[in-house]
Design a protein around this motif. Structure first.
Motif, PDB file in Angstrom:
ATOM      1  N   HIS A  45      73.346 -76.975 108.187  1.00 10.27           N
ATOM      2  CA  HIS A  45      72.467 -78.107 108.539  1.00 10.27           C
ATOM      3  C   HIS A  45      72.862 -78.693 109.882  1.00 10.27           C
ATOM      4  O   HIS A  45      71.994 -78.994 110.719  1.00 10.27           O
ATOM      5  N   ALA A  46      74.162 -78.878 110.097  1.00 10.09           N
ATOM      6  CA  ALA A  46      74.641 -79.455 111.362  1.00 10.09           C
ATOM      7  C   ALA A  46      74.286 -78.557 112.544  1.00 10.09           C
ATOM      8  O   ALA A  46      73.858 -79.052 113.598  1.00 10.09           O
ATOM      9  N   LEU A  47      74.439 -77.265 112.382  1.00  6.83           N
ATOM     10  CA  LEU A  47      74.121 -76.344 113.473  1.00  6.83           C
ATOM     11  C   LEU A  47      72.626 -76.303 113.770  1.00  6.83           C
ATOM     12  O   LEU A  47      72.208 -76.407 114.922  1.00  6.83           O
ATOM     13  N   ILE A  48      71.819 -76.157 112.737  1.00  6.23           N
ATOM     14  CA  ILE A  48      70.370 -76.066 112.937  1.00  6.23           C
ATOM     15  C   ILE A  48      69.822 -77.352 113.545  1.00  6.23           C
ATOM     16  O   ILE A  48      68.822 -77.329 114.266  1.00  6.23           O
ATOM     17  N   GLY A  49      70.489 -78.464 113.296  1.00  8.46           N
ATOM     18  CA  GLY A  49      70.054 -79.738 113.859  1.00  8.46           C
ATOM     19  C   GLY A  49      70.319 -79.886 115.347  1.00  8.46           C
ATOM     20  O   GLY A  49      69.811 -80.800 115.989  1.00  8.46           O
TER      21      GLY A  49
END
Length: 168
Positions: A45-49
């Motif tokens: 989630h952190a990366l895709i954000g």
């Protein structure tokens, strides 16, 4: 690139689609099936954000809720890197990794990126063969980078220049 299908060499057809945050549970599952040190759903989630991160997911046609592979990449200015790529064990050697990499290369061609980097475990002979076929060359090595059941293994640093030619 939604709905891109494999060619006749594959025994199954797959759709390659852009990643969205709702895919993070699939990414975590596939990553855990592939790597001994895997990333959490929160990590994905952190990366895709992040604005610079993009990727693609492979789904078996007719089964849209079941992902079989993915690739996650980062683009900064005109230089990109593959952060991770994984294919579920039951779907390896069917061309899924190749189609995922082709999707990244087409995207990078579209945005006029100049270079793509990645790291691969020196013990992963199948992945190295794929990357060679895609035009990557070895530009460095990180000794004893990966921890495996057999001990430590080097990470090979590969690069593909994208400034010329057309995407596959």
């Amino acid at each position: 690139m939604i709905g891109l299908s494999f060619g006749p060499f594959a025994r199954k057809n797959f759709a390659i689609e852009p990643l969205v945050p709702a895919d993070c549970h699939h990414l975590h599952r596939i990553h855990a099936e592939t790597f001994s040190h895997f990333w959490s759903e929160d990590d994905f989630h952190a990366l895709i954000g992040q604005e610079t991160v993009f990727g693609f997911i492979a789904r078996e046609e007719g089964r849209p809720d079941d992902a079989v592979g993915f690739v996650l990449a980062r683009l900064t200015i005109d230089e990109a890197e593959i952060l991770t790529i994984a294919v579920s064990p039951a779907f390896r050697r069917l061309g899924v990794g190749r189609e995922l990499m082709d999707a990244v290369l087409r995207h990078l061609h579209h945005v006029r990126a100049q270079t793509l980097f990645l790291e691969v475990d020196q013990a992963n002979i199948a992945a190295q063969a794929l990357y060679r076929r895609l035009g990557f060359i070895k530009v460095g090595e990180r000794p004893a980078y990966y921890e495996t059941e057999a001990g430590r293994s080097a990470a090979l640093i590969l690069r593909r220049d994208l400034g010329t030619g057309t995407p596959r």
